[in-house]
Structures are given as structure tokens and as C-alpha cells.
Write a protein that holds these residues in place. Structure first.
Motif, PDB file in Angstrom:
ATOM      1  N   UNK A   8       0.856  -1.188   0.000  1.00 43.12           N
ATOM      2  CA  UNK A   8       0.000   0.000   0.000  1.00 43.12           C
ATOM      3  C   UNK A   8       0.889   1.234   0.000  1.00 43.12           C
ATOM      4  N   UNK A   9       0.608   2.154  -0.919  1.00 46.02           N
ATOM      5  CA  UNK A   9       1.332   3.423  -1.016  1.00 46.02           C
ATOM      6  C   UNK A   9       0.366   4.541  -0.657  1.00 46.02           C
ATOM      7  N   UNK A  10       0.784   5.462   0.230  1.00 44.84           N
ATOM      8  CA  UNK A  10      -0.064   6.581   0.643  1.00 44.84           C
ATOM      9  C   UNK A  10       0.648   7.897   0.344  1.00 44.84           C
ATOM     10  N   UNK A  11      -0.134   8.960   0.057  1.00 49.26           N
ATOM     11  CA  UNK A  11       0.478  10.264  -0.188  1.00 49.26           C
ATOM     12  C   UNK A  11       0.341  11.203   1.003  1.00 49.26           C
ATOM     13  N   UNK A  12      -0.251  10.703   2.098  1.00 46.77           N
ATOM     14  CA  UNK A  12      -0.355  11.480   3.337  1.00 46.77           C
ATOM     15  C   UNK A  12      -0.191  10.531   4.515  1.00 46.77           C
ATOM     16  N   UNK A  13       0.665  10.892   5.458  1.00 47.76           N
ATOM     17  CA  UNK A  13       0.860  10.045   6.639  1.00 47.76           C
ATOM     18  C   UNK A  13      -0.412   9.932   7.465  1.00 47.76           C
ATOM     19  N   UNK A  14      -1.313  10.907   7.276  1.00 48.49           N
ATOM     20  CA  UNK A  14      -2.566  10.886   8.011  1.00 48.49           C
ATOM     21  C   UNK A  14      -3.454   9.702   7.678  1.00 48.49           C
ATOM     22  N   UNK A  15      -3.192   9.030   6.550  1.00 50.32           N
ATOM     23  CA  UNK A  15      -4.010   7.880   6.142  1.00 50.32           C
ATOM     24  C   UNK A  15      -3.638   6.593   6.875  1.00 50.32           C
ATOM     25  N   UNK A  16      -2.438   6.532   7.428  1.00 48.64           N
ATOM     26  CA  UNK A  16      -1.888   5.246   7.863  1.00 48.64           C
ATOM     27  C   UNK A  16      -2.717   4.581   8.963  1.00 48.64           C
ATOM     28  N   UNK A  17      -3.079   5.329  10.003  1.00 43.94           N
ATOM     29  CA  UNK A  17      -3.816   4.720  11.120  1.00 43.94           C
ATOM     30  C   UNK A  17      -5.152   4.163  10.655  1.00 43.94           C
ATOM     31  N   UNK A  18      -5.820   4.896   9.784  1.00 40.47           N
ATOM     32  CA  UNK A  18      -7.117   4.433   9.271  1.00 40.47           C
ATOM     33  C   UNK A  18      -6.955   3.118   8.511  1.00 40.47           C
ATOM     34  N   UNK A  19      -5.956   3.050   7.656  1.00 42.32           N
ATOM     35  CA  UNK A  19      -5.751   1.842   6.843  1.00 42.32           C
ATOM     36  C   UNK A  19      -5.350   0.656   7.719  1.00 42.32           C
TER      37      UNK A  19
END
Length: 398
Positions: free
Chosen positions: A179-190
Motif C-alpha cells: 500500500x502506497x499513501x500520499x499522506x501520513x494521516x491515512x496510515x492509522x485508518x488503513x
């Protein structure tokens, strides 16, 4: 041995906005790697409307224009991008179906990896089929938390369908290999949706090396800019208030905007005769960055819904690329980025008067603006340049 990669995305050059530019950069930089061959499966450019792409000026990257054999563009029926939720859903389902058919034609290519970008989530469903066809590994690229962002703009809230979307979201995360994210804010949700830990790679948006502004040219007229989407997530009503107040203070305000609220904003300018506010038609990234570079401050807004506290808007990184300090009504990830790097000032999104007062203060404080500009340059060059960050993705593939 050459690694073959298929990028599946709705947004790709020359589509305006950060999503199209992001996928173009990934396509080019991966193809520049030895031992890699990268193709794209995308739609014909259509956002915010299909007719604007008949303008040759938007097709300004000759290096990409020459790669026709590597880029598969699927025609779509819609001539305009509809915001009606059911029309949008049918549009996404049509793309999924057309991608599915095209994958069978591409079967002979035997891709090693599929990199699929979401939202929309439906393209990911066709990528699952592609993974089975090719025996490929799946890299899921998450640019937005969906369906939470759909609820955040209050565009759709049918409980039964939202439950289906949440089920598909969970399956999407769990079935990806990476999984690649463009915002660190997404990580906990994922992570909260996963049944086992898997690699999550932070790959932010940013500039190419040749886009960095090293020497900011100073001009006599002080000006402020808003660049980006004029949509449901950006709180256009507050942007309208900013426009009126800046006009009252005789400050030039450039708006480089597109999206469903653009006509509403243009009506405000006409009805109130805001002569200091100048709205620009959508244009190429190169020209957009040039307009930002000639501005002294950049404005950013997101509405107050919790899902948007996880987002790092592309416009904030574009401002920093151009050494343009930021005055923003944002919270969460975007607010932390601005305050921790001292590249601007953050306010509650409804604190319009406080934002205007800060703009007036900075207008008369050249020394403080110079310091903010230096911080923008330092931050962007050390953390957000594509040529440096692409190694994170290359590592996965190689």
C-alpha cells in the motif's frame, strides 16, 4: 530481467490537478529506471470537462507525448464530469468494465506488478482481475480515504450502499500486496482495516527537480493566490469571504481554480464587482507554478469534516515549491506540516478575520516573509522532491 509494471488510474497527464501530475511523475520516473518497463491504463482526459483537452496547449510534455505505445487511453461517453452521485457511480462502473475488457487485450504483456490508484474504488476491482490474469503483485496507491471523503462532502449517505462501500474498502486494503499513501494521516485508518500487517509506503506529492524555485523574484504589487479545486471539500463559502475582504483592502487576489463551484465563484466576482480578484482558466502545471511563483502568499482551505484532517493537499506543496508562504484554514496533517516547518500560519477554517489580519501583517513585514520563503525552500527540497522519493517505490518493485 526487466520488471513490467502496469499503472491503472483514472487521472493521468494531461488531466489538471495533483492526481494526474502524480501519476505522470510515477510513470516517467519508473520508466527511467534500468530494468523496468512501465505502461499506463487510463481514461481519455475528461476532468473537469472533456472539451478543454482539445486545446493542444495542455499537451505540453513532449516526452510523455512520444510514449503512445505505453499509454492505453479508454474512451468515455461523458463529455462533462457530473457531480450527481448516481451519475458518478455509473461513470465509475463504466470505467471498471472498460478496464476489465482492456486487461484481456493486454494479457500478452505478462506484467509483474499492477499499481492501481484509488479513488475511485471501482478501478481497484478491475485490478484484482488483472492480478489473476497476469499472476502479478498488486500495489494499491491511496490518494484519498474513500468512502469517508464521500461522506465528508455530504454528497451521499445512503446507509446500505455506504456499508457495501466500507466492505469493499476493507477488502481492497487486505488484498493488496503493498500500500502506497500520499499522506501520513491515512496510515492509522488503513491499519485499522487490515487483518495482518503489510508494507505501507509513504510517497508524498511534490515537485520535480526542474520545478524548484531557487530565486523568488520580488515585484512591487503584493498579491495572494488560491490554486486548486473549487469543490465541496474546499469550503468555497469561506474562500468567497476571503475574496471580498482582500478586495476591500486593495490586495490583488489570483484564483487559479477549477471544479463544480467555479461558476458560483465567478458569479460572486461579477455581482460584487471585485476588481482586485482575478480568476484564471485551468492551465498546464508549468504555467500554474509560474503564477504561484509570482504571488507573495498562498491560501488553502478544507472543510471541517474529520476525514479531511488526514489530507495533505497538493496545493500546499505547490506553494512551498514556489517559495510562497501559506495562510491556511486547515487542521490535522496539513496544519502540522505548515506549523512544524514554519512555512506559514494555520487558523481554524472559520477564522476569516484572523487570516486577513495575518495577511495584512505579512504584507508589511518583508523580513518575516523572507524567512518563511527560505523555510519553504528548505522543506520542499529536503523532503518532497520526486527524484529522491521514487526510490521507495523502486525498492518494492526491484
Amino acid at each position: 530481467m526487466t520488471k513490467k509494471v502496469l499503472i491503472m488510474t483514472q487521472n493521468f497527464y494531461p488531466v489538471i490537478g495533483s492526481a494526474g501530475n502524480r501519476m505522470k511523475n510515477i510513470f516517467q520516473l519508473l520508466n527511467d529506471q534500468k530494468g523496468m518497463e512501465v505502461h499506463v491504463l487510463t481514461t481519455e482526459p475528461a476532468y473537469p470537462n472533456k472539451s478543454m483537452y482539445s486545446n493542444d496547449d495542455l499537451w505540453d510534455d513532449e516526452a510523455v507525448n512520444r510514449e503512445t505505445e505505453k499509454i492505453n487511453r479508454i474512451p468515455i461517453k461523458n463529455k462533462r464530469f457530473s457531480n450527481h452521485i448516481f451519475s458518478r457511480l455509473f461513470f465509475y462502473v463504466e470505467i471498471m468494465y472498460r478496464f476489465f475488457l482492456k486487461l484481456f487485450e493486454l494479457k500478452k504483456n505478462k506484467y509483474d506488478y499492477i499499481l492501481v490508484s484509488t479513488p475511485p474504488i471501482f478501478i481497484v476491482l478491475s485490478a484484482f482481475i488483472g492480478r489473476r490474469l497476469f499472476g502479478a503483485k498488486l500495489i494499491l496507491e491511496v490518494r484519498d480515504l474513500w468512502p469517508d471523503s464521500l461522506l465528508g462532502v455530504k454528497a451521499f449517505d445512503h446507509p446500505f450502499i455506504i456499508r457495501i462501500f466500507r466492505y469493499l474498502e476493507k477488502k481492497m486494503y487486505r488484498n493488496a500486496d503493498y500500500i502506497v499513501i500520499n499522506s501520513k494521516g491515512f496510515e492509522d485508518h488503513i491499519v485499522s482495516k487490515l487483518n495482518k500487517r503489510k508494507p505501507i509506503i509513504y510517497l508524498p506529492n511534490g515537485p520535480r527537480i526542474n520545478e524548484l524555485v531557487k530565486d523568488k523574484v520580488k515585484k512591487e504589487e503584493f498579491s495572494v493566490i488560491y490554486a486548486g479545486n473549487l469543490g465541496l471539500a474546499q469550503d468555497v463559502n469561506r474562500l468567497k469571504s476571503i475574496a471580498i475582504l482582500l478586495n476591500n483592502h486593495n490586495i490583488r487576489f489570483d484564483v487559479l481554480g477549477y471544479g463544480i463551484k467555479t461558476n458560483e465563484f465567478k458569479t460572486l466576482l461579477r455581482e460584487n464587482k471585485l476588481n482586485n480578484v482575478h480568476i484564471h482558466e485551468p492551465t498546464t502545471r508549468k504555467k500554474s507554478l509560474n503564477i504561484i511563483k509570482n504571488s507573495d502568499l498562498g491560501i488553502a482551505f478544507l472543510n471541517d469534516e474529520e476525514v479531511f484532517s488526514t489530507v495533505l493537499p497538493g496545493k500546499i506543496l505547490d506553494y512551498m515549491t514556489c517559495q510562497t508562504p501559506i495562510v491556511a484554514g486547515v487542521k490535522g496533517t496539513a496544519a502540522d506540516m505548515i506549523t512544524s516547518n514554519k512555512t506559514g500560519f494555520v487558523f481554524d477554517s472559520d477564522s476569516i478575520d484572523a487570516m486577513i489580519n495575518k495577511i495584512l501583517e505579512l504584507k508589511n513585514d518583508k523580513q518575516q516573509v523572507d524567512m518563511l520563503e527560505e523555510n519553504c525552500y528548505y522543506t520542499i527540497t529536503n523532503r518532497f522532491v520526486w527524484e529522491n522519493n521514487i526510490d521507495k517505490l523502486v525498492e518494492i518493485i526491484k
